[in-house]
Design a protein around this motif. Structure first.
Motif, PDB file in Angstrom:
ATOM      1  N   UNK A   1      -3.107  -7.454   6.458  1.00 41.40           N
ATOM      2  CA  UNK A   1      -2.834  -6.663   5.092  1.00 41.40           C
ATOM      3  C   UNK A   1      -4.252  -5.977   4.723  1.00 41.40           C
ATOM      4  N   UNK A   2      -5.306  -6.790   4.894  1.00 40.60           N
ATOM      5  CA  UNK A   2      -6.632  -6.009   4.415  1.00 40.60           C
ATOM      6  C   UNK A   2      -6.865  -4.835   5.388  1.00 40.60           C
ATOM      7  N   UNK A   3      -6.782  -4.851   6.650  1.00 41.37           N
ATOM      8  CA  UNK A   3      -6.854  -3.845   7.431  1.00 41.37           C
ATOM      9  C   UNK A   3      -6.034  -2.603   7.064  1.00 41.37           C
ATOM     10  N   UNK A   4      -4.754  -2.974   6.674  1.00 42.89           N
ATOM     11  CA  UNK A   4      -3.601  -1.817   6.201  1.00 42.89           C
ATOM     12  C   UNK A   4      -4.114  -1.070   5.055  1.00 42.89           C
ATOM     13  N   UNK A   5      -4.684  -2.036   4.163  1.00 43.81           N
ATOM     14  CA  UNK A   5      -5.244  -1.447   2.935  1.00 43.81           C
ATOM     15  C   UNK A   5      -6.562  -0.653   3.017  1.00 43.81           C
ATOM     16  N   UNK A   6      -7.425  -0.977   3.948  1.00 41.69           N
ATOM     17  CA  UNK A   6      -8.570  -0.251   3.984  1.00 41.69           C
ATOM     18  C   UNK A   6      -8.255   0.987   4.618  1.00 41.69           C
TER      19      UNK A   6
ATOM     20  N   UNK B   1      -7.358   6.961   4.225  1.00 41.98           N
ATOM     21  CA  UNK B   1      -6.430   8.204   4.256  1.00 41.98           C
ATOM     22  C   UNK B   1      -6.384   8.885   3.007  1.00 41.98           C
ATOM     23  N   UNK B   2      -6.238   8.214   1.858  1.00 39.20           N
ATOM     24  CA  UNK B   2      -6.188   8.694   0.735  1.00 39.20           C
ATOM     25  C   UNK B   2      -7.628   9.604   0.243  1.00 39.20           C
ATOM     26  N   UNK B   3      -8.737   9.027   0.735  1.00 40.57           N
ATOM     27  CA  UNK B   3      -9.948   9.570   0.598  1.00 40.57           C
ATOM     28  C   UNK B   3      -9.957  10.982   1.183  1.00 40.57           C
ATOM     29  N   UNK B   4      -9.624  10.814   2.488  1.00 45.30           N
ATOM     30  CA  UNK B   4      -9.633  12.034   3.391  1.00 45.30           C
ATOM     31  C   UNK B   4      -8.534  13.155   2.992  1.00 45.30           C
ATOM     32  N   UNK B   5      -7.611  12.756   2.322  1.00 43.52           N
ATOM     33  CA  UNK B   5      -6.495  13.655   1.801  1.00 43.52           C
ATOM     34  C   UNK B   5      -7.009  14.289   0.286  1.00 43.52           C
ATOM     35  N   UNK B   6      -7.898  13.417  -0.400  1.00 39.70           N
ATOM     36  CA  UNK B   6      -8.220  14.104  -1.621  1.00 39.70           C
ATOM     37  C   UNK B   6      -9.408  15.010  -1.219  1.00 39.70           C
ATOM     38  N   UNK B   7     -10.425  14.662   0.100  1.00 40.18           N
ATOM     39  CA  UNK B   7     -11.222  15.486   0.231  1.00 40.18           C
ATOM     40  C   UNK B   7     -10.883  17.064   0.685  1.00 40.18           C
ATOM     41  N   UNK B   8      -9.458  16.757   1.377  1.00 39.44           N
ATOM     42  CA  UNK B   8      -9.231  18.254   2.014  1.00 39.44           C
ATOM     43  C   UNK B   8      -8.492  19.039   0.592  1.00 39.44           C
TER      44      UNK B   8
END
Length: 210
Positions: free
Chosen positions: A166-171, A176-183
């Motif tokens: 669960x922790x790995x999935x959250x990280x 992915x959200x950070x990468x999406x925001x950066x794009x």
């Protein structure tokens, strides 16, 4: 009483055990662990010998040397079988053992004959038997308490693995959200060039700003 042996034919060493008598065999049948494999001389009376497999081992891929240890121990603990050559030893997962109320003490059958394998033993190998006997330890076992402790430990390990996943999935989701925001941020400042516009030289660019 249960007799425990240590086989060094595997790495790490494997635990092999058997009941001291047919009454103890009844408890072993009832309380066999999921990773236990049962061994017996085919068509003759013998001890019920169990191999407790290490976590990475499966019952259909037991190393030959470890199979030989278990088979030799079964043969050595069969009054009739110990005197004979060219014996067949059968083995199957402990979960495949079937016990019904009309069976004699120590007698078993199988849920599936397809899950029964055989290994041929030409003769007794005293070197193997003696090596195993030197590791023999005899002790009383509270099978029910051992079962409860095992299930508690397994459940705790499952919860730990689930929490780690669960922790790995959250990280991963956060990354992915950070990468999406950066794009998205990069797109805000991306200037689309006119393919028909003339390309300016370095000097022209300087003059354009004068």
């Amino acid at each position: 009483m249960v007799l425990f042996f240590t086989s060094t034919a595997a790495d790490p060493p494997a635990m092999v055990y058997m009941g001291k008598d047919k009454v103890e065999n009844e408890d072993l049948i009832k309380y066999a662990w999921p990773q236990d494999v049962w061994f017996h001389v085919d068509k003759l009376s013998s001890a019920h010998v169990y191999l407790r497999m290490p976590p990475t081992m499966t019952w259909d891929s037991i190393p030959q040397a470890l199979l030989a240890d278990c088979a030799q121990l079964v043969k050595a603990n069969s009054i009739e079988g110990n005197k004979k050559d060219n014996l067949t030893i059968i083995y199957t997962p402990g979960s495949n053992l079937k016990k019904s109320g009309d069976m004699a003490v120590g007698q078993v059958s199988f849920h599936s004959d397809k899950q029964v394998k055989r290994v041929h033993i030409p003769k007794r190998e005293n070197l193997i038997v003696n090596r195993l006997n030197k590791t023999k330890v005899e002790r009383d076992v509270d099978h029910e308490q051992e079962r409860v402790d095992r299930i508690k430990k397994e459940n705790a390990e499952k919860r730990t693995i689930a929490a780690q996943n669960k922790k790995a999935e959250a990280e991963l989701a956060k990354t992915r959200e950070a990468e999406k925001a950066a794009r998205s941020y990069d797109l805000l400042f991306e200037v689309e060039e006119d393919p028909d516009a003339p390309k300016l030289t370095g000097k022209a660019i300087e003059e354009d700003f004068m």
